[in-house]
Design an enzyme around this catalytic site. Structure first.
Site, PDB file in Angstrom:
ATOM      1  N   CYS A  38      15.232   1.177  -7.194  1.00  0.00           N
ATOM      2  CA  CYS A  38      15.865   2.500  -7.074  1.00  0.00           C
ATOM      3  C   CYS A  38      17.161   2.720  -7.620  1.00  0.00           C
ATOM      4  O   CYS A  38      18.098   1.568  -7.224  1.00  0.00           O
ATOM      5  CB  CYS A  38      15.809   3.197  -5.845  1.00  0.00           C
ATOM      6  SG  CYS A  38      14.134   3.654  -5.521  1.00  0.00           S
ATOM      7  N   CYS A  89      17.036   1.777   1.983  1.00  0.00           N
ATOM      8  CA  CYS A  89      15.860   2.235   1.104  1.00  0.00           C
ATOM      9  C   CYS A  89      15.657   3.765   0.824  1.00  0.00           C
ATOM     10  O   CYS A  89      15.745   4.362   1.903  1.00  0.00           O
ATOM     11  CB  CYS A  89      14.495   1.639   1.585  1.00  0.00           C
ATOM     12  SG  CYS A  89      12.928   1.980   0.681  1.00  0.00           S
ATOM     13  N   ARG A 118       9.205  -2.001   2.377  1.00  0.00           N
ATOM     14  CA  ARG A 118      10.327  -1.697   1.509  1.00  0.00           C
ATOM     15  C   ARG A 118      11.792  -2.089   1.838  1.00  0.00           C
ATOM     16  O   ARG A 118      12.364  -2.222   1.062  1.00  0.00           O
ATOM     17  CB  ARG A 118      10.355  -0.423   0.816  1.00  0.00           C
ATOM     18  CG  ARG A 118       8.870  -0.148   0.091  1.00  0.00           C
ATOM     19  CD  ARG A 118       8.508   1.384  -0.120  1.00  0.00           C
ATOM     20  NE  ARG A 118       7.916   1.879   0.853  1.00  0.00           N
ATOM     21  CZ  ARG A 118       7.491   3.075   1.111  1.00  0.00           C
ATOM     22  NH1 ARG A 118       7.560   4.166   0.110  1.00  0.00           N
ATOM     23  NH2 ARG A 118       6.991   3.636   2.419  1.00  0.00           N
ATOM     24  N   TYR A 144      -9.270  -2.756  -0.792  1.00  0.00           N
ATOM     25  CA  TYR A 144      -9.582  -4.106  -1.237  1.00  0.00           C
ATOM     26  C   TYR A 144     -10.995  -4.279  -0.500  1.00  0.00           C
ATOM     27  O   TYR A 144     -11.416  -3.430  -0.054  1.00  0.00           O
ATOM     28  CB  TYR A 144      -8.580  -4.953  -0.931  1.00  0.00           C
ATOM     29  CG  TYR A 144      -7.324  -4.732  -1.921  1.00  0.00           C
ATOM     30  CD1 TYR A 144      -7.152  -4.981  -3.259  1.00  0.00           C
ATOM     31  CD2 TYR A 144      -6.101  -4.482  -1.284  1.00  0.00           C
ATOM     32  CE1 TYR A 144      -6.249  -4.898  -3.959  1.00  0.00           C
ATOM     33  CE2 TYR A 144      -5.011  -4.385  -2.049  1.00  0.00           C
ATOM     34  CZ  TYR A 144      -5.189  -4.372  -3.669  1.00  0.00           C
ATOM     35  OH  TYR A 144      -3.879  -4.113  -4.292  1.00  0.00           O
TER      36      TYR A 144
HETATM   37  C1  LIG Z   1       5.710  -3.949  -4.033  1.00  0.00           C
HETATM   38  C2  LIG Z   1       4.777  -3.521  -2.722  1.00  0.00           C
HETATM   39  C3  LIG Z   1       3.559  -4.725  -2.369  1.00  0.00           C
HETATM   40  C4  LIG Z   1       2.816  -4.471  -1.561  1.00  0.00           C
HETATM   41  N1  LIG Z   1       2.051  -5.532  -1.214  1.00  0.00           N
HETATM   42  C5  LIG Z   1       1.123  -5.515  -0.173  1.00  0.00           C
HETATM   43  C6  LIG Z   1      -0.052  -6.537   0.007  1.00  0.00           C
HETATM   44  O1  LIG Z   1       0.205  -7.657  -0.705  1.00  0.00           O
HETATM   45  N2  LIG Z   1      -0.657  -6.610   1.010  1.00  0.00           N
HETATM   46  C7  LIG Z   1      -0.397  -5.382   1.863  1.00  0.00           C
HETATM   47  O2  LIG Z   1      -1.279  -5.513   2.866  1.00  0.00           O
HETATM   48  N3  LIG Z   1       0.222  -4.417   2.013  1.00  0.00           N
HETATM   49  C8  LIG Z   1       1.118  -4.394   0.545  1.00  0.00           C
HETATM   50  N4  LIG Z   1       1.982  -3.210   0.596  1.00  0.00           N
HETATM   51  C9  LIG Z   1       2.071  -2.351   1.318  1.00  0.00           C
HETATM   52  C10 LIG Z   1       3.463  -2.492   2.646  1.00  0.00           C
HETATM   53  O3  LIG Z   1       2.697  -3.763   3.323  1.00  0.00           O
HETATM   54  C11 LIG Z   1       3.274  -1.453   3.562  1.00  0.00           C
HETATM   55  O4  LIG Z   1       2.162  -1.343   4.454  1.00  0.00           O
HETATM   56  C12 LIG Z   1       3.858  -0.060   2.849  1.00  0.00           C
HETATM   57  O5  LIG Z   1       4.908  -0.345   2.136  1.00  0.00           O
HETATM   58  C13 LIG Z   1       4.267   0.982   3.881  1.00  0.00           C
HETATM   59  O6  LIG Z   1       5.519   0.219   4.711  1.00  0.00           O
HETATM   60  P1  LIG Z   1       6.856   0.470   4.383  1.00  0.00           P
HETATM   61  O7  LIG Z   1       7.340   2.014   4.235  1.00  0.00           O
HETATM   62  O8  LIG Z   1       7.737  -0.179   5.064  1.00  0.00           O
HETATM   63  O9  LIG Z   1       7.339  -0.017   2.933  1.00  0.00           O
HETATM   64  C14 LIG Z   1       2.783  -3.371  -0.659  1.00  0.00           C
HETATM   65  C15 LIG Z   1       3.801  -2.470  -0.804  1.00  0.00           C
HETATM   66  C16 LIG Z   1       4.887  -2.519  -1.649  1.00  0.00           C
HETATM   67  C17 LIG Z   1       5.875  -1.476  -1.991  1.00  0.00           C
HETATM   68  S1  SF4 Z   2      12.982   0.164  -5.079  1.00  0.00           S
HETATM   69 FE1  SF4 Z   2      13.480   2.013  -3.678  1.00  0.00          FE
HETATM   70  S2  SF4 Z   2      11.357   2.168  -2.683  1.00  0.00           S
HETATM   71 FE2  SF4 Z   2      11.571  -0.012  -3.323  1.00  0.00          FE
HETATM   72  S3  SF4 Z   2      12.711  -1.217  -1.810  1.00  0.00           S
HETATM   73 FE3  SF4 Z   2      14.427  -0.514  -3.505  1.00  0.00          FE
HETATM   74  S4  SF4 Z   2      14.998   1.365  -2.665  1.00  0.00           S
HETATM   75 FE4  SF4 Z   2      13.282   0.951  -1.640  1.00  0.00          FE
END
Ligand SMILES: Cc1cc2nc3c(=O)[nH]c(=O)nc-3n(C[C@H](O)[C@H](O)[C@H](O)COP(=O)(O)O)c2cc1C
Ligand code: SF4
Length: 365
Positions: free
Chosen positions: A359, A340, A318, A169
């Site tokens: 999912c 997840c 997630r 961004y």
């Molecule tokens: C649906 C979705 C929306 C997200 N929106 C943002 C956001 O608004 N700002 C941001 O910094 N990261 C955003 N992310 C990234 C997450 O904050 C995070 O860095 C990334 O999903 C990895 O973490 P996790 O493995 O716990 O999902 C988003 C991720 C997902 C899946």
């Molecule tokens: S849709 Fe899939 S990847 Fe996203 S939160 Fe649910 S289990 Fe996790």
């Protein structure tokens, strides 16, 4: 010693445990960017689920920076009453909430956005349409918009502000040599590419005052040829305390498959904490608390990262879309690992209905 459910601080912000809800673009605002009851209900659910701090999905600081439809806005004083209600709902449920402020730059889209603005007029495989190069006046305007947004956040009662400087961004676009080809003081060497971040940070800090908790989510490297390198990311980390921050959330990736910030297929413990290397290196150059995001699923991995002092907080996205009650379940022992699937079907079918866990259920069980 297990640390996950011990209290700690980020600046003046006291948190009951080490679990943070990483910013998650909910896409649940109305057409004017005001929070809806559905969004409020989600935050209450997250609070009751036991997470120590909610970081909101990114909110746009200026109409030209909207990343997608139904993004929550913080670019006008009209947003303050709705945001205050949202904060009150979290506080009434006993939680804490920080707001992530952002401008999408070349990734802006949605109604009213006829052209996008960015550091440079560059078309790479990381952007759909060529943006227009920002004028100096626009750079000043957007810096001020970040400061005004931070002020609105404080006025609305948010417990902290997080500047979004990751995931390609606008702040990340200035940092990256892929999207910043400017030949004036805003581009060139890292010092110049960092100038926008430095000015945004100074303006925000000046606006909110010295004691208000200020966080940053930083993209540590682009993971693309000729992009921001990890060494450069570490040089940015090293000056964040001086820029006025109280805590750093680490992420990475500029789009493209090589380094995704939302990595798919995290199933084994060895695949979790996929940005751990960033945290280990960042710890050598800063004393600020580190929030690490990216693939945390198992309590054992979270505890080990905390016990080794590699990070101070564990950020989850997630796992909390999958189950907002996950922190409580970890704490009680009902779960030792998130269910997840990391297959990234996190959106509802109807636009505007926001995030959802799509999912296949049978596989989640
Ligand atoms: C649906 C979705 C929306 C997200 N929106 C943002 C956001 O608004 N700002 C941001 O910094 N990261 C955003 N992310 C990234 C997450 O904050 C995070 O860095 C990334 O999903 C990895 O973490 P996790 O493995 O716990 O999902 C988003 C991720 C997902 C899946
Ligand atoms: S849709 Fe899939 S990847 Fe996203 S939160 Fe649910 S289990 Fe996790």
């Amino acid at each position: 010693m297990e640390k996950l459910f011990t209290s700690s601080k980020i600046g003046t912000l006291e948190l009951p445990n080490r679990l943070i809800r990483s910013a998650t673009a909910e896409s649940m605002a109305d057409v004017n960017g005001h929070p809806t009851e559905k969004l409020t209900a989600l935050y209450q659910q997250l609070t009751r689920g036991g997470v120590g701090l909610i970081i909101t999905g990114h909110m746009n600081v200026h109409p030209s920076g909207r990343a997608h439809p139904n993004m929550t806005g913080i670019y006008h004083d009209d947003h303050i009453p709705g945001l205050s209600k949202l904060v009150d709902a979290v506080h009434r449920s006993g939680g804490k909430v920080a707001v992530q402020i952002n401008h999408a730059g070349m990734h802006a889209r949605g109604e009213g956005i006829d052209e996008t603005i960015a550091p440079s007029k560059v078309l790479g495989d990381f952007v759909k349409n060529t943006p227009r190069e920002m004028t100096i006046e626009e750079i000043d305007l957007i810096i001020d918009s970040f400061a005004q947004a931070a002020q609105r956040a404080k006025e609305s009662g948010f417990d902290a502000v997080q500047v979004h400087a990751a995931h390609s961004y606008l702040v990340g676009q200035f940092l990256s040599p892929l999207s910043n080809k400017r030949e004036d003081i805003w581009g060139g060497d890292l010092n110049n590419r960092m100038r926008f971040l430095r000015e945004v940070s100074a303006a925000v800090r000046e606006q909110v005052g010295p004691d208000y908790p200020l966080l940053i989510k930083l993209g540590m490297m682009d993971g693309r040829e000729d992009g921001l390198t990890l060494d450069e990311g570490l040089r940015v980390v090293a000056v964040l305390e001086e820029m006025g921050y109280d805590g750093i959330e680490l992420s990475g990736g500029f789009g493209g498959k090589k380094l995704s910030n939302v990595r798919k297929g995290v199933r084994k413990e060895s695949e979790e904490a996929y940005f751990l290397e960033f945290a280990k290196k960042a710890k050598q150059v800063t004393n600020l608390p580190i929030l690490l995001v990216g693939g945390f699923r198992s309590r054992s991995v979270m505890e080990s990262v905390l016990a080794n002092g590699e990070a101070d907080f564990i950020s989850l996205c997630r796992p909390l879309i999958n189950d907002p009650d996950f922190p409580n379940k970890l704490r009680s022992g009902e779960l030792s690992r998130s269910e997840c699937l990391s297959a990234n079907n996190c959106w509802a079918e109807e636009p505007g209905d926001g995030i959802a866990c799509k999912c296949p259920i049978e596989k989640v069980k």
